[in-house]
Write a protein that holds these residues in place. Structure first.
Motif, PDB file in Angstrom:
ATOM      1  N   LEU A   1      33.123 -17.824 -38.680  1.00  0.00           N
ATOM      2  CA  LEU A   1      32.687 -18.712 -37.941  1.00  0.00           C
ATOM      3  C   LEU A   1      32.116 -20.055 -37.504  1.00  0.00           C
ATOM      4  N   SER A   2      31.154 -20.974 -39.079  1.00  0.00           N
ATOM      5  CA  SER A   2      31.386 -21.667 -39.367  1.00  0.00           C
ATOM      6  C   SER A   2      32.335 -22.874 -39.476  1.00  0.00           C
ATOM      7  N   ALA A   3      33.521 -22.348 -39.654  1.00  0.00           N
ATOM      8  CA  ALA A   3      35.480 -23.428 -39.573  1.00  0.00           C
ATOM      9  C   ALA A   3      35.001 -23.441 -37.746  1.00  0.00           C
ATOM     10  N   THR A   4      34.788 -23.227 -37.011  1.00  0.00           N
ATOM     11  CA  THR A   4      34.746 -22.956 -35.192  1.00  0.00           C
ATOM     12  C   THR A   4      33.878 -23.710 -34.838  1.00  0.00           C
ATOM     13  N   GLY A   5      32.858 -24.574 -35.959  1.00  0.00           N
ATOM     14  CA  GLY A   5      32.178 -25.555 -35.314  1.00  0.00           C
ATOM     15  C   GLY A   5      30.807 -24.959 -35.134  1.00  0.00           C
ATOM     16  N   ASN A   6      30.441 -23.846 -35.666  1.00  0.00           N
ATOM     17  CA  ASN A   6      28.844 -22.473 -35.379  1.00  0.00           C
ATOM     18  C   ASN A   6      27.761 -23.486 -37.137  1.00  0.00           C
ATOM     19  N   LEU A   7      27.520 -24.246 -36.656  1.00  0.00           N
ATOM     20  CA  LEU A   7      25.944 -25.077 -37.596  1.00  0.00           C
ATOM     21  C   LEU A   7      25.425 -23.477 -37.944  1.00  0.00           C
ATOM     22  N   ARG A   8      24.478 -23.021 -37.038  1.00  0.00           N
ATOM     23  CA  ARG A   8      24.041 -21.710 -37.835  1.00  0.00           C
ATOM     24  C   ARG A   8      24.465 -20.419 -38.821  1.00  0.00           C
ATOM     25  N   ALA A   9      26.134 -20.501 -38.594  1.00  0.00           N
ATOM     26  CA  ALA A   9      26.957 -19.989 -39.645  1.00  0.00           C
ATOM     27  C   ALA A   9      27.370 -20.719 -40.816  1.00  0.00           C
ATOM     28  N   LEU A  10      27.112 -22.364 -40.122  1.00  0.00           N
ATOM     29  CA  LEU A  10      27.869 -23.029 -41.589  1.00  0.00           C
ATOM     30  C   LEU A  10      26.017 -22.887 -42.807  1.00  0.00           C
ATOM     31  N   LEU A  11      25.282 -22.938 -41.850  1.00  0.00           N
ATOM     32  CA  LEU A  11      23.958 -23.374 -42.708  1.00  0.00           C
ATOM     33  C   LEU A  11      23.799 -21.628 -43.635  1.00  0.00           C
ATOM     34  N   SER A  12      23.372 -21.237 -42.921  1.00  0.00           N
ATOM     35  CA  SER A  12      23.497 -19.281 -43.556  1.00  0.00           C
ATOM     36  C   SER A  12      24.470 -19.310 -44.583  1.00  0.00           C
ATOM     37  N   GLY A  13      26.037 -19.915 -44.206  1.00  0.00           N
ATOM     38  CA  GLY A  13      26.905 -19.451 -45.399  1.00  0.00           C
ATOM     39  C   GLY A  13      26.347 -20.402 -46.776  1.00  0.00           C
ATOM     40  N   LEU A  14      25.539 -21.593 -46.343  1.00  0.00           N
ATOM     41  CA  LEU A  14      25.350 -21.921 -47.729  1.00  0.00           C
ATOM     42  C   LEU A  14      23.938 -21.379 -48.325  1.00  0.00           C
ATOM     43  N   VAL A  15      23.372 -21.306 -47.597  1.00  0.00           N
ATOM     44  CA  VAL A  15      22.110 -20.146 -47.957  1.00  0.00           C
ATOM     45  C   VAL A  15      22.568 -18.799 -48.579  1.00  0.00           C
ATOM     46  N   PHE A  16      23.556 -18.113 -47.983  1.00  0.00           N
ATOM     47  CA  PHE A  16      24.058 -16.814 -48.617  1.00  0.00           C
ATOM     48  C   PHE A  16      24.725 -17.013 -49.571  1.00  0.00           C
ATOM     49  N   ALA A  17      25.395 -18.338 -49.903  1.00  0.00           N
ATOM     50  CA  ALA A  17      26.235 -18.335 -51.847  1.00  0.00           C
ATOM     51  C   ALA A  17      24.642 -19.256 -52.492  1.00  0.00           C
ATOM     52  N   VAL A  18      23.991 -20.147 -51.852  1.00  0.00           N
ATOM     53  CA  VAL A  18      22.797 -19.584 -53.469  1.00  0.00           C
ATOM     54  C   VAL A  18      22.424 -18.801 -53.608  1.00  0.00           C
ATOM     55  N   MET A  19      22.056 -18.087 -53.033  1.00  0.00           N
ATOM     56  CA  MET A  19      21.332 -16.765 -53.033  1.00  0.00           C
ATOM     57  C   MET A  19      22.530 -16.033 -54.063  1.00  0.00           C
ATOM     58  N   ALA A  20      23.576 -15.746 -53.523  1.00  0.00           N
ATOM     59  CA  ALA A  20      24.847 -15.207 -54.356  1.00  0.00           C
ATOM     60  C   ALA A  20      24.412 -15.836 -55.785  1.00  0.00           C
ATOM     61  N   GLN A  21      24.407 -17.249 -56.112  1.00  0.00           N
ATOM     62  CA  GLN A  21      24.553 -17.701 -57.283  1.00  0.00           C
ATOM     63  C   GLN A  21      23.170 -17.609 -57.770  1.00  0.00           C
ATOM     64  N   ALA A  22      22.299 -17.465 -57.452  1.00  0.00           N
ATOM     65  CA  ALA A  22      20.817 -17.760 -57.681  1.00  0.00           C
ATOM     66  C   ALA A  22      20.924 -16.260 -58.528  1.00  0.00           C
ATOM     67  N   SER A  23      21.670 -14.740 -58.338  1.00  0.00           N
ATOM     68  CA  SER A  23      21.471 -13.585 -58.329  1.00  0.00           C
ATOM     69  C   SER A  23      22.645 -13.341 -59.517  1.00  0.00           C
ATOM     70  N   LEU A  24      23.300 -14.318 -58.813  1.00  0.00           N
ATOM     71  CA  LEU A  24      25.056 -13.758 -60.107  1.00  0.00           C
ATOM     72  C   LEU A  24      24.325 -14.445 -61.776  1.00  0.00           C
ATOM     73  N   ARG A  25      24.330 -15.359 -61.803  1.00  0.00           N
ATOM     74  CA  ARG A  25      23.955 -16.765 -62.805  1.00  0.00           C
ATOM     75  C   ARG A  25      22.056 -17.239 -63.062  1.00  0.00           C
TER      76      ARG A  25
END
Length: 377
Positions: free
Chosen positions: A118-142
């Motif tokens: 969805l972020s690739a189609t212009g959905n800024l809600r999904a883009l920001l949510s995806g960034l939060v998801f990636a940050v939390m995944a990184q914080a959980s991984l390392r």
């Protein structure tokens, strides 16, 4: 698959990255066109709507399992060498992580793969949510959440029960697994015909699912032919999202592999598909409460996905395709948690029936595709 031509001319990390990028592009393009989404399927199921969105998930899932099991039976994929089966996995992490991911998926209105598409189609809600998801995944991984993740994951592991291969536990043959896959595929086709789903959407769902065995096949071939050790893996988004984030934040020279290519590939494929279909549209948050809901859901998915060892695709489709026990536990918990969370949200008086059933980020796109009212699947 003979990769000698490429191995003689390019470095192995670049070939792996290019392979991940290619698989990601195909997945992204056809996931965007099929509207593949576990959240949408779970919502329809809990509301008793056996229509297009459930059939899309069933066809994608069955194509992934069927294709993978056929390749394993033919000896083209060494599934037992995949991380999910070759090393101990967390049973407690699969259950708790799956529950967190399912609830977060409802709050964020999409799983990790759907947010990326969805972020690739212009959905800024999904883009920001995806960034939060990636940050939390990184914080959980390392990062700072690593000790918490490792503590929960250590409660109960597959080492305590002697392995993670569900086929061995149930004494299932490839024939039985393939027959079950065909049954799920038949159910998907039945629901698709009954709801008069567009043929192209169903074809796109099947191709989305077939990217999973394609990825298994590619990484298995690289593992056999490459000089350096190569991890046999397929499409997932929790770890790759964290890796992609660090690739952009780290200095040049960061490690390249299959996972690094998947996330940008999915984004690119989704963007091109939406561009050609004239479905690009900017969308933003409606207010502070909406934004808080998305961010909370994305954070829950980031930690839950890393704890479970996979997301709705990584565990729910990729891990399930090689019949890993922890993947099936995660998938079951995601479905259960998603349905319970939706019921709790549904109890709020301000939600209308249509808003509860249909993801708001899908409303514009699904209206154009489906011949039946969007609130009915």
């Amino acid at each position: 698959m003979d990769l000698t031509f490429f191995l003689d001319r390019f470095s192995e990390p670049w070939i792996l990255t290019a392979g991940g990028l290619t698989v990601g592009v195909i997945f992204g393009a056809f996931a965007q066109q099929s509207r593949f989404c576990l959240r949408a399927a779970a919502l329809d199921f809990v509301h008793g709507i056996f229509g297009v969105r459930l059939s899309v998930w069933l066809m994608t899932f069955s194509a992934a399992v069927l294709g993978t099991q056929i390749l394993v039976a033919l000896g083209e994929v060494q599934a037992n060498e995949a991380r999910q089966l070759a090393s101990p996995q967390s049973l407690s992490g699969a259950a708790i992580g799956g529950l967190l991911f399912g609830a977060g998926m409802i709050l964020a209105r999409g799983c990790a793969s759907r947010l990326l598409v969805l972020s690739a189609t212009g959905n800024l809600r999904a883009l920001l949510s995806g960034l939060v998801f990636a940050v939390m995944a990184q914080a959980s991984l390392r990062g700072i959440l690593t000790p918490v993740r490792e503590w929960i994951a250590g409660w109960w592991t597959t080492a305590d029960i002697g392995g993670n291969n569900l086929m061995e536990f149930l004494s299932m043959s490839f024939t039985i697994t393939i027959l079950l896959s065909l049954m799920w595929l038949a159910a998907g086709i039945f629901f698709a015909f009954r709801s008069r789903a567009p043929l192209w959407q169903m074809i796109a769902a099947l191709i989305t699912g077939l990217t999973i065995p394609l990825a298994w096949w590619f990484t298995s071939s690289m593992a056999l032919q490459a000089f350096d050790p190569v991890l046999i893996e397929a499409v997932t988004f929790t770890g790759p999202s964290a890796d992609a984030l660090m690739l952009f934040l780290s200095p040049p020279g960061s490690t390249l592999d299959f996972n690094v290519g998947v996330v940008p590939g999915v984004f690119l494929g989704s963007f091109v598909a939406a561009l050609l279909a004239r479905e690009l549209a900017l969308q933003g948050f409606e207010g502070g409460k909406s934004m808080a809901r998305y961010m909370t859901g994305a954070a829950m998915m980031g930690f839950g996905g890393m704890l479970a060892g996979g997301c709705a695709v990584g565990a729910g489709v990729t891990g399930a395709s090689i019949v890993a026990l922890t993947a099936w536990i995660t998938l079951t918990c995601i479905w259960f948690s998603a349905m319970v969370t939706d019921r709790l949200i549904e109890a709020q008086p301000k939600k209308t029936a249509e808003q509860r059933i249909v993801p708001e980020e899908d409303m514009v796109q699904e209206t154009a595709l489906q011949p039946v009212p969007v609130s009915r699947g």
